[in-house]
Enzyme design. Structure first.
Site, PDB file in Angstrom:
ATOM      1  N   GLU A  85      28.217  24.742  43.703  1.00 50.55           N
ATOM      2  CA  GLU A  85      27.106  24.978  42.773  1.00 50.55           C
ATOM      3  C   GLU A  85      26.898  23.760  41.887  1.00 50.55           C
ATOM      4  O   GLU A  85      27.830  23.302  41.205  1.00 50.55           O
ATOM      5  CB  GLU A  85      27.366  26.230  41.934  1.00 50.55           C
ATOM      6  CG  GLU A  85      26.154  26.680  41.156  1.00 50.55           C
ATOM      7  CD  GLU A  85      26.333  28.056  40.538  1.00 50.55           C
ATOM      8  OE1 GLU A  85      25.783  28.283  39.451  1.00 50.55           O
ATOM      9  OE2 GLU A  85      27.016  28.904  41.154  1.00 50.55           O
ATOM     10  N   LYS A 279      30.570  36.419  36.314  1.00 48.91           N
ATOM     11  CA  LYS A 279      30.425  35.523  37.461  1.00 48.91           C
ATOM     12  C   LYS A 279      30.436  34.075  36.987  1.00 48.91           C
ATOM     13  O   LYS A 279      31.039  33.196  37.616  1.00 48.91           O
ATOM     14  CB  LYS A 279      29.125  35.829  38.207  1.00 48.91           C
ATOM     15  CG  LYS A 279      28.913  34.998  39.482  1.00 48.91           C
ATOM     16  CD  LYS A 279      28.172  33.709  39.234  1.00 48.91           C
ATOM     17  CE  LYS A 279      27.986  32.920  40.519  1.00 48.91           C
ATOM     18  NZ  LYS A 279      27.359  31.605  40.306  1.00 48.91           N
ATOM     19  N   ASP A 295      44.843  31.287  45.688  1.00 51.55           N
ATOM     20  CA  ASP A 295      44.066  32.324  46.358  1.00 51.55           C
ATOM     21  C   ASP A 295      42.984  32.856  45.412  1.00 51.55           C
ATOM     22  O   ASP A 295      43.243  33.748  44.597  1.00 51.55           O
ATOM     23  CB  ASP A 295      44.998  33.451  46.797  1.00 51.55           C
ATOM     24  CG  ASP A 295      44.294  34.516  47.637  1.00 51.55           C
ATOM     25  OD1 ASP A 295      43.054  34.532  47.660  1.00 51.55           O
ATOM     26  OD2 ASP A 295      44.996  35.332  48.256  1.00 51.55           O
TER      27      ASP A 295
END
Length: 439
Positions: A85, A279, A295
């Site tokens: 992004e 987010k 992870d």
């Protein structure tokens, strides 16, 4: 309908690609060329990457960027970030610079306990089960001693095993809830190995227990697995300064602080806003986790569960104004590792750890939490002042230009033009088309 393939994993990489191009691209050589152009010319390095997963056919590149000027607990960091992004690294860097002269970021570890469960069914008398567990618990603990040898030498290992009655959630459902300290390892393989051994011992002991035989009600193991929900493995990061230090352009510090605090309050109250709010936090968190070979899927799952821990999905960040002081903070559950897995295999992960001055797991937790807080601050700062799109679309401009195959001269002219004009895909297309018509 395509025909299924047998023994695909046993084919060489070239044979896999040939099969794919034959069956899905009608033998088009450009598909094969696309895959092969991303192979590393260093054969040993490419072999290392090939072995990370099964059926590897190429490498999928994401940019590795850096965000400098992060002052965390009086130590200056340049933070590596892997993300596609366009505006994320710029936003993080801007937030770091904003807080650099205001004391920087503070971060502290709250707890580091991880957990896993042996899930089992039991439809008999609870008192029999409780007595059996109490009698068997020492054997469960001693049964994993060999698995714990190295972990215990470093000061970690199993902390405790408790019997959990979950029958109110699901009929006949119980757990052996196990807690662990895994230090600088994320610990998934260690925890799962311990859980499976505990389950095996538990199951074998049930066969010998007289009350189970008499009642013909014996516990039945369903599965053994660690949990990625780690609310006891948490870190807090924060920034704080007098409100008058928060002046942004023509907006006074008091007004800015009130606007940002209100924006956080909205994210606390409204799940639809909270999801997008969080987010943005994870833009920063995931980018650092990827760069350090951890992870991000596990962290994402655990973080969003944490955001809903009180029954409603809500903001992960908090803001307050008290006695003229603005404080902005975050608490995150982060089960991270600095040893094991890709941390010791991927050359760029090694670079990232070296760049971060070789942090241990606790230090990495602090850095990641700060990255998330910085990302959220940058987003909220834009939202309550200029709006999110102005900065984001300026950063997205280069992607649009590359999509139009713009030349270096066209890019320079476009960048200059859009310093004072709003960016959208359609008007960039028009701008480049007009440039080309002039020629």
């Amino acid at each position: 309908m395509k025909n299924p393939v047998s023994g695909f994993s046993k084919l060489t990489k070239t044979e896999k690609i040939n099969w794919l191009t034959t069956h899905y691209f009608e033998g088009n050589i450009s598909a094969k060329n696309t895959l092969e152009q991303y192979w590393n010319t260093n054969l040993s390095l490419q072999k290392l990457h090939d072995d990370f997963i099964e059926n590897t056919i190429s490498n999928y590149y994401l940019p590795l960027g850096v965000a400098p000027n992060f002052l965390i607990n009086d130590t200056l960091y340049t933070i590596p970030m892997v993300i596609e992004e366009s505006s994320v690294v710029a936003a993080a860097s801007n937030a770091a610079k904003f807080w650099l002269e205001k004391g920087g970021f503070k971060a502290e570890i709250i707890s580091t306990t991880k957990n896993g469960q042996v899930h089992f069914n039991y439809f008999g008398n609870f008192n029999d089960l409780q007595t059996f567990f109490n009698e068997t618990k020492p054997a469960l603990i001693s049964g994993i001693e060999t698995l714990q040898t190295n972990m215990k030498k470093r000061g970690g290992g199993l902390i405790d095993i408790t019997l959990v009655d979950s029958t109110k959630k699901l009929e006949g459902y119980y757990q052996l809830h196990c807690t662990f300290e895994t230090l600088d390892a994320m610990g998934a393989n260690f925890i799962n190995s311990c859980l499976e051994t505990i389950a095996t011992i538990f199951e074998s002991k049930t066969q010998e227990y007289t009350p189970f035989k008499i009642s013909e009600k014996t516990p039945e193991i369903v599965m053994s697995i660690l949990s990625n929900f780690v609310p006891e493995c948490t870190v807090k990061a924060s920034v704080s300064c007098p409100v008058e230090s928060l002046t942004v352009g023509k907006i006074s510090g008091q007004v800015f602080a009130e606007k940002l605090t209100r924006a956080v309050a909205i994210a606390k109250a409204e799940p639809r806003r909270a999801v997008t709010h969080n987010k943005g936090i994870m833009n920063g968190v995931d980018a650092v986790i990827l760069a350090t070979g951890n992870d991000f899927r596990a962290v994402e799952a655990g973080v969003h569960a944490f955001a809903a821990k009180n029954g409603n999905y809500s903001s992960l960040t908090h803001a307050a104004i008290e006695n003229g002081i603005f404080t902005f903070w975050i608490e995150l559950p982060l089960a991270l590792g600095t040893v094991g897995g890709l941390t010791s295999l991927h050359p760029l992960v090694k670079f990232a750890f070296d760049l971060l001055q070789k942090p241990n797991a606790k230090e990495l937790m602090k850095i990641v939490a700060v990255a998330g807080l910085a990302q959220n601050f940058a987003a909220l700062k834009s939202l309550v002042t200029t709006g999110i799109q102005k900065g984001h679309m300026k950063m997205h401009l280069m992607n649009i230009l590359n999509g139009l195959n713009a030349t270096s001269t066209e890019k320079e002219q476009a960048i200059e033009h859009y310093k004072t004009n709003p960016v959208s895909h359609s008007n960039v297309v028009t701008f480049i088309s007009n440039l080309r018509d002039i020629k």
